[in-house]
Design a protein around this motif. Sequence first.
Motif, PDB file in Angstrom:
ATOM      1  N   PHE A  62       0.737  -1.360   0.001  1.00  0.00           N
ATOM      2  CA  PHE A  62      -0.082   0.006   0.036  1.00  0.00           C
ATOM      3  C   PHE A  62       0.822   1.564   0.139  1.00  0.00           C
ATOM      4  N   GLY A  63       2.036   1.312  -0.609  1.00  0.00           N
ATOM      5  CA  GLY A  63       2.980   2.284  -0.425  1.00  0.00           C
ATOM      6  C   GLY A  63       2.388   3.360  -1.298  1.00  0.00           C
ATOM      7  N   TYR A  64       1.880   3.227  -2.382  1.00  0.00           N
ATOM      8  CA  TYR A  64       1.237   4.466  -3.128  1.00  0.00           C
ATOM      9  C   TYR A  64       0.143   5.347  -2.385  1.00  0.00           C
ATOM     10  N   ARG A  65      -0.196   4.758  -1.116  1.00  0.00           N
ATOM     11  CA  ARG A  65      -1.471   5.552  -0.551  1.00  0.00           C
ATOM     12  C   ARG A  65      -0.837   6.528   0.560  1.00  0.00           C
ATOM     13  N   SER A  66       0.623   6.399   0.717  1.00  0.00           N
ATOM     14  CA  SER A  66       1.142   7.356   1.625  1.00  0.00           C
ATOM     15  C   SER A  66       0.895   8.673   1.288  1.00  0.00           C
ATOM     16  N   PRO A  67       0.445   9.579   2.446  1.00  0.00           N
ATOM     17  CA  PRO A  67      -0.039  10.969   2.273  1.00  0.00           C
ATOM     18  C   PRO A  67       1.125  11.515   1.290  1.00  0.00           C
ATOM     19  N   SER A  68       2.297  11.146   1.151  1.00  0.00           N
ATOM     20  CA  SER A  68       3.335  11.924   0.290  1.00  0.00           C
ATOM     21  C   SER A  68       3.359  11.594  -1.096  1.00  0.00           C
ATOM     22  N   ARG A  69       2.519  10.520  -1.464  1.00  0.00           N
ATOM     23  CA  ARG A  69       2.392  10.018  -2.730  1.00  0.00           C
ATOM     24  C   ARG A  69       0.896  10.137  -3.043  1.00  0.00           C
ATOM     25  N   ASN A  70       0.170   9.510  -2.635  1.00  0.00           N
ATOM     26  CA  ASN A  70      -1.250   9.279  -2.647  1.00  0.00           C
ATOM     27  C   ASN A  70      -1.885   9.359  -4.259  1.00  0.00           C
ATOM     28  N   ILE A  71      -1.376   8.173  -4.721  1.00  0.00           N
ATOM     29  CA  ILE A  71      -1.833   8.293  -6.208  1.00  0.00           C
ATOM     30  C   ILE A  71      -2.399   6.732  -6.559  1.00  0.00           C
ATOM     31  N   PRO A  72      -3.189   6.443  -7.527  1.00  0.00           N
ATOM     32  CA  PRO A  72      -3.564   5.132  -7.697  1.00  0.00           C
ATOM     33  C   PRO A  72      -2.612   4.507  -8.222  1.00  0.00           C
ATOM     34  N   SER A  73      -2.461   3.065  -7.409  1.00  0.00           N
ATOM     35  CA  SER A  73      -1.328   2.224  -7.552  1.00  0.00           C
ATOM     36  C   SER A  73      -1.048   1.953  -9.200  1.00  0.00           C
ATOM     37  N   PRO A  74       0.038   2.308  -9.902  1.00  0.00           N
ATOM     38  CA  PRO A  74       0.251   1.663 -11.251  1.00  0.00           C
ATOM     39  C   PRO A  74       0.159   0.188 -11.350  1.00  0.00           C
ATOM     40  N   TYR A  75       0.478  -0.377 -10.088  1.00  0.00           N
ATOM     41  CA  TYR A  75       0.352  -1.746 -10.047  1.00  0.00           C
ATOM     42  C   TYR A  75      -0.868  -2.346 -10.730  1.00  0.00           C
ATOM     43  N   LEU A  76      -2.079  -1.588 -10.262  1.00  0.00           N
ATOM     44  CA  LEU A  76      -3.265  -1.997 -10.818  1.00  0.00           C
ATOM     45  C   LEU A  76      -3.660  -1.126 -11.818  1.00  0.00           C
ATOM     46  N   TRP A  77      -3.420   0.226 -12.163  1.00  0.00           N
ATOM     47  CA  TRP A  77      -4.003   0.819 -13.189  1.00  0.00           C
ATOM     48  C   TRP A  77      -3.031   1.395 -14.218  1.00  0.00           C
ATOM     49  N   GLY A  78      -1.874   0.944 -14.019  1.00  0.00           N
ATOM     50  CA  GLY A  78      -0.716   1.229 -15.077  1.00  0.00           C
ATOM     51  C   GLY A  78      -1.664   0.899 -16.576  1.00  0.00           C
ATOM     52  N   GLY A  79      -1.363   1.797 -17.458  1.00  0.00           N
ATOM     53  CA  GLY A  79      -1.918   1.774 -18.782  1.00  0.00           C
ATOM     54  C   GLY A  79      -3.496   2.038 -19.128  1.00  0.00           C
ATOM     55  N   THR A  80      -4.025   2.649 -18.051  1.00  0.00           N
ATOM     56  CA  THR A  80      -5.399   3.219 -17.926  1.00  0.00           C
ATOM     57  C   THR A  80      -5.410   4.652 -17.774  1.00  0.00           C
ATOM     58  N   SER A  81      -6.760   5.218 -17.916  1.00  0.00           N
ATOM     59  CA  SER A  81      -6.873   6.671 -17.816  1.00  0.00           C
ATOM     60  C   SER A  81      -6.914   7.305 -16.558  1.00  0.00           C
ATOM     61  N   VAL A  82      -6.694   6.393 -15.450  1.00  0.00           N
ATOM     62  CA  VAL A  82      -6.542   6.972 -14.243  1.00  0.00           C
ATOM     63  C   VAL A  82      -5.045   7.033 -13.735  1.00  0.00           C
ATOM     64  N   GLN A  83      -4.232   6.559 -14.424  1.00  0.00           N
ATOM     65  CA  GLN A  83      -2.812   6.347 -14.163  1.00  0.00           C
ATOM     66  C   GLN A  83      -2.148   7.695 -13.695  1.00  0.00           C
ATOM     67  N   LYS A  84      -1.372   8.098 -12.952  1.00  0.00           N
ATOM     68  CA  LYS A  84      -0.495   9.362 -12.641  1.00  0.00           C
ATOM     69  C   LYS A  84       1.004   8.879 -12.483  1.00  0.00           C
ATOM     70  N   PRO A  85       1.695   9.692 -12.789  1.00  0.00           N
ATOM     71  CA  PRO A  85       3.062   9.592 -12.627  1.00  0.00           C
ATOM     72  C   PRO A  85       3.608   9.281 -11.129  1.00  0.00           C
ATOM     73  N   GLY A  86       4.576   8.562 -10.909  1.00  0.00           N
ATOM     74  CA  GLY A  86       5.097   7.893  -9.944  1.00  0.00           C
ATOM     75  C   GLY A  86       5.034   6.514  -9.799  1.00  0.00           C
ATOM     76  N   LYS A  87       6.582   6.000  -9.277  1.00  0.00           N
ATOM     77  CA  LYS A  87       6.579   4.537  -9.442  1.00  0.00           C
ATOM     78  C   LYS A  87       7.601   4.181  -8.104  1.00  0.00           C
ATOM     79  N   PHE A  88       7.588   2.937  -7.865  1.00  0.00           N
ATOM     80  CA  PHE A  88       8.618   2.477  -6.921  1.00  0.00           C
ATOM     81  C   PHE A  88       9.550   1.803  -7.977  1.00  0.00           C
ATOM     82  N   ILE A  89      10.887   2.490  -7.900  1.00  0.00           N
ATOM     83  CA  ILE A  89      11.557   1.859  -8.985  1.00  0.00           C
ATOM     84  C   ILE A  89      12.508   0.658  -8.444  1.00  0.00           C
ATOM     85  N   ALA A  90      12.366   0.500  -7.186  1.00  0.00           N
ATOM     86  CA  ALA A  90      13.176  -0.440  -6.261  1.00  0.00           C
ATOM     87  C   ALA A  90      12.133  -0.537  -4.955  1.00  0.00           C
ATOM     88  N   ASP A  91      12.560  -1.605  -4.457  1.00  0.00           N
ATOM     89  CA  ASP A  91      11.925  -1.900  -2.813  1.00  0.00           C
ATOM     90  C   ASP A  91      12.250  -0.768  -2.155  1.00  0.00           C
TER      91      ASP A  91
END
Length: 313
Positions: free
Chosen positions: A143-172
């Motif tokens: 649930f790291g994408y839900r942190s208040p400092s990020r708070n974006i729809p997780s691209p793990y779920l929504w990548g390649g869709t109209s709700v995706q926003k910039p932001g990615k965990f490039i490593a653990d």
Amino acid sequence: MAQYAFETLRQGYSDLWATMTVTKVAPANVQARAIIACKDRYKAVEARTNVKWFVVGCLHVRESGLKNGKPDFDAWLHNGDPMRNKAGKPIKTVHKPAGRPPNPNVTWEDGAYDALVVCEQLDKITDWGPERVAYAAEKFNGFGYRSPSRNIPSPYLWGGTSVQKPGKFIADGKYDSDVMDTQIGAMAVLKQMMALDAEVRFDEAKPSPPEPPEVPPPDVPPPASPKAIDTQSEVKPLIKSKTIWGGVLAWLSGMSGVATAFIEKLDNPYSLTAFCVIATMVSVGAFLVIRGRLDVNGLVEHLSDDDTQEKAA
């Protein structure tokens, strides 16, 4: 944590699923077809874990990608780490979750069981609707994408869709807010699978049991039962009972005294004859009274009136 409980996040998943469209249709279709082509292997996992086969496939491809156009069954489902080293020896995972499975000398299906059931307890899910699929996928990744400092729809779920926003965990544990994830999200692949294969369907929502109808209290008491009022067993009064019994009792009381006096003198024929006459009169009088032929009360009143008039004269 409570803020990541399913019921807390359910509506958000529902809204995103209802509004999103797949923007990277071609690569999403490639992955969807690759998963469908291997459905038998994924169904074998479903039989052991209770996790829908198409959910298993979406998680697998998201973690491992495709190898020669096919899902990579030489990579652990947990995180896509290789199942063997260069020498061909079975090895455990290195990245989170590290050290899985405990015994790496097992099949890919055994490793999938370890990832889905032992690590994530996804076998407890019984209602695989879109919200549950999204929740299971995000929990699987974190649930790291839900942190208040990020708070974006997780691209793990929504990548390649109209709700995706910039932001990615490039490593653990390492996040870059400027990077747009190029991988296709699990929900995007699932959307295309549903268009390609009729077997890819969510569980139907179970309707809540209907509540019993509310019965308002009656405005008036209900009518009495027909047996509540028994008119058949009522005692019906004798004819003219109101005018008879007072006179009867007074008359019989007076006659009883006379009868007693006669009984004391029954030792001679004249007394006996007189007694028989009196008894006969009493019997006839009682019979007439009972039959309603003689109004004793009226007779007594008449005699009383006569006596009063004589005294007045």
